[in-house]
Write a protein that holds these residues in place. Structure first.
Motif, short mmCIF file in Angstrom:
data_model
loop_
_atom_site.label_atom_id
_atom_site.label_comp_id
_atom_site.label_asym_id
_atom_site.label_seq_id
_atom_site.Cartn_x
_atom_site.Cartn_y
_atom_site.Cartn_z
N PHE A 7 0.84 -1.19 0.00
CA PHE A 7 0.00 0.00 0.00
C PHE A 7 0.88 1.24 0.00
O PHE A 7 1.94 1.26 0.57
N PRO A 56 -6.29 3.72 2.43
CA PRO A 56 -5.75 2.36 2.46
C PRO A 56 -4.39 2.32 3.14
O PRO A 56 -3.49 3.10 2.82
N GLN A 60 -5.41 -0.01 8.52
CA GLN A 60 -6.80 -0.10 8.08
C GLN A 60 -7.15 -1.52 7.66
O GLN A 60 -8.21 -2.05 8.01
N VAL A 61 -6.25 -2.15 6.92
CA VAL A 61 -6.48 -3.53 6.46
C VAL A 61 -6.58 -4.47 7.66
O VAL A 61 -7.42 -5.38 7.69
N SER A 62 -5.75 -4.25 8.67
CA SER A 62 -5.75 -5.12 9.85
C SER A 62 -7.07 -5.05 10.61
O SER A 62 -7.53 -6.05 11.18
N GLN A 64 -10.12 -3.92 9.31
CA GLN A 64 -11.33 -4.07 8.52
C GLN A 64 -12.13 -5.32 8.88
O GLN A 64 -13.36 -5.26 9.05
#
Length: 458
Positions: A7, A56, A60-62, A64
């Motif tokens: 990212f 992103p 944030q990915v962790s 979601q």
């Protein structure tokens, strides 16, 4: 300000930043913490919906996949708007300046507090932390590393040190700026890690072999404020230089002090003799990419930006990398400049209690532990999570934990807070490029200091 696992990080040179002065935002609504009474209950705002704004990012990915757990815990629905970071702060600036409460909570870099706090665009979270009706007794704000709590607290007075006044954001994840290096290469040749800046420069030069497409040290060099804040600012303050002093009336830029000039000359010489040949275009993806493919032997930048490069299959040099705190200052100090992604609340939100419950949950021990377990959430802001979970997850990364623990006691935002930060710091990066191109360091920095002194006191 990194991007891990593919990212992108905060856009560098071209990021449009609107001035907090003259944008024309409406006055913020009153702080909402006092409206919350009774005992604490995670279900106190059940049935409500909040809108959050994110870009992103590995953090944030962790989180979601865990949003459903938040809804189950609280009964609050969460709508997420993801905005590519090249547009993120432009959108956020526009929204906040217009006084809209569209997004109740949002990701915020701590430097932006200096722009968003004075006009009243963001909520002071101090009263929320202090209200036992709104904050769980288990939250334990003091568990967050002190340098992070200090870096997000300010009294909104230009030049006043961080650490007093309102708590404008709650730290979520962060980065220490230290040195990552090709440990396998160093070990094969018996190379010792240097503990002072002069030896560090000489090592970088010795490691450089242009004919073999190998160079000693990668740092950022683009025409962006982001060039100044990682390795440059960290070593700048270790060497005893400061950005500004206060004369009782005005801030005085100190980029032209004897220590600052001496350090800058050395930093630029290091780029010329041991950096990438296109240094003036470099942002952190270029630097970390060169480390990962074996072109750069060292990188002075965010630890969690280089962290993913050592994961199996992530780069050509995966498994070969190591970390250390970087060279100490002449007095042995390890002052380190940090970046933190934090959560802030829109002062004009109509949903302040559910927004606070979300921020409290996202920065709490339980959710952060789960995020770290996922493997891409580096540098948790809580000491308890670092000790209980991150040490185990990152324990096989050579030197990473040792570097972290060496600097954490001195890791904080090392800049003087002031509203023209992005403009004046970009000017600083331009001055570095000019010196790299042949300008005399002392005279160019005198010009920079004069200009910046004028700008910050407008």
């Amino acid at each position: 300000m990194l991007a891990a696992m593919g990212f992108t990080g905060i856009a560098a040179a071209g990021l449009p930043i609107l001035s907090a002065c003259g944008v024309g935002g409406r006055a913020s609504a009153p702080n909402g913490a006092a409206d919350v009474t009774g005992g604490f209950d995670w279900k106190k705002a059940a049935g409500q919906t909040i809108n959050i704004l994110q870009t992103p990012h590995p953090y944030q990915v962790s989180y979601q996949p865990m949003l459903a757990e938040f809804t189950e815990l609280t009964g609050i629905d969460v709508n997420v708007d993801l905005v590519p970071e090249a547009d993120y702060f432009t959108k956020l600036n526009t929204e906040l300046a217009g006084g809209t409460g569209k997004h109740d909570a949002f990701m915020l870099g701590a430097y932006f507090i200096w722009q968003y706090g004075p006009p009243g665009w963001i909520e002071d979270l101090g009263p929320w932390l202090q209200n036992t009706s709104a904050t769980s007794a288990e939250y334990d704000f003091e568990d967050i590393f002190d340098g992070l709590r200090t870096s997000t607290r300010w009294d909104l007075t230009t030049g006043q040190p961080l650490g007093s006044g309102g708590q404008w954001a709650i730290p979520w994840g962060f980065e220490n700026n230290v040195v990552a290096y090709n440990k396998a290469y160093f070990d094969r040749r018996g190379i010792r890690l240097p503990d002072n800046f002069d030896d560090f420069i000489q090592l970088a030069i010795d490691l450089t072999d242009r004919s073999a497409n190998r160079y000693g040290i990668a740092t950022r060099g683009s025409k962006s404020w982001a060039t100044i804040h990682p390795g440059f600012m960290t070593q700048y303050v270790r060497e005893g230089a400061v950005d500004y002093t206060f004369d009782g009336t005005d801030l005085i830029a100190e980029m032209d002090s004897d220590r600052a000039v001496d350090f800058t000359r050395k930093w630029i010489e290091m780029q010329q003799k041991a950096g990438p040949t296109s240094w003036t275009t470099y942002d952190y993806p270029n630097a970390t990419g060169d480390l990962g493919d074996g072109t750069a032997m060292m990188v002075y930048d965010a630890d969690s930006a280089t962290y993913p490069k050592n994961k199996p299959g992530a780069s050509a040099e995966a498994g070969n990398l190591g970390w250390y705190a970087g060279p100490a200052g002449p007095d042995g100090n390890y002052k380190t400049n940090l970046w933190t992604w934090s959560w802030a609340m829109n002062a004009n939100s109509a949903n302040k209690l559910p927004a606070w419950l979300f921020i409290q949950w996202a920065t709490g021990k339980e959710s952060m532990t789960k995020a770290v377990e996922g493997g891409i959430f580096a540098d948790p802001v809580r000491k308890s999570v670092f000790d209980s979970t991150f040490k185990r997850v990152a324990g096989n990364q050579p030197g990473y934990l040792e570097a972290f623990e060496t600097v954490i006691g001195s890791s904080k935002i090392q800049f003087t807070p002031q509203k023209k930060f992005f403009d004046t710091t970009k000017d600083w990066a331009v001055a570095l490029q000019d010196i790299y191109g042949g300008d005399d360091a002392a005279s160019r920095l005198r010009s920079l200091a004069k200009t910046n002194t004028s700008k910050v006191n407008l």
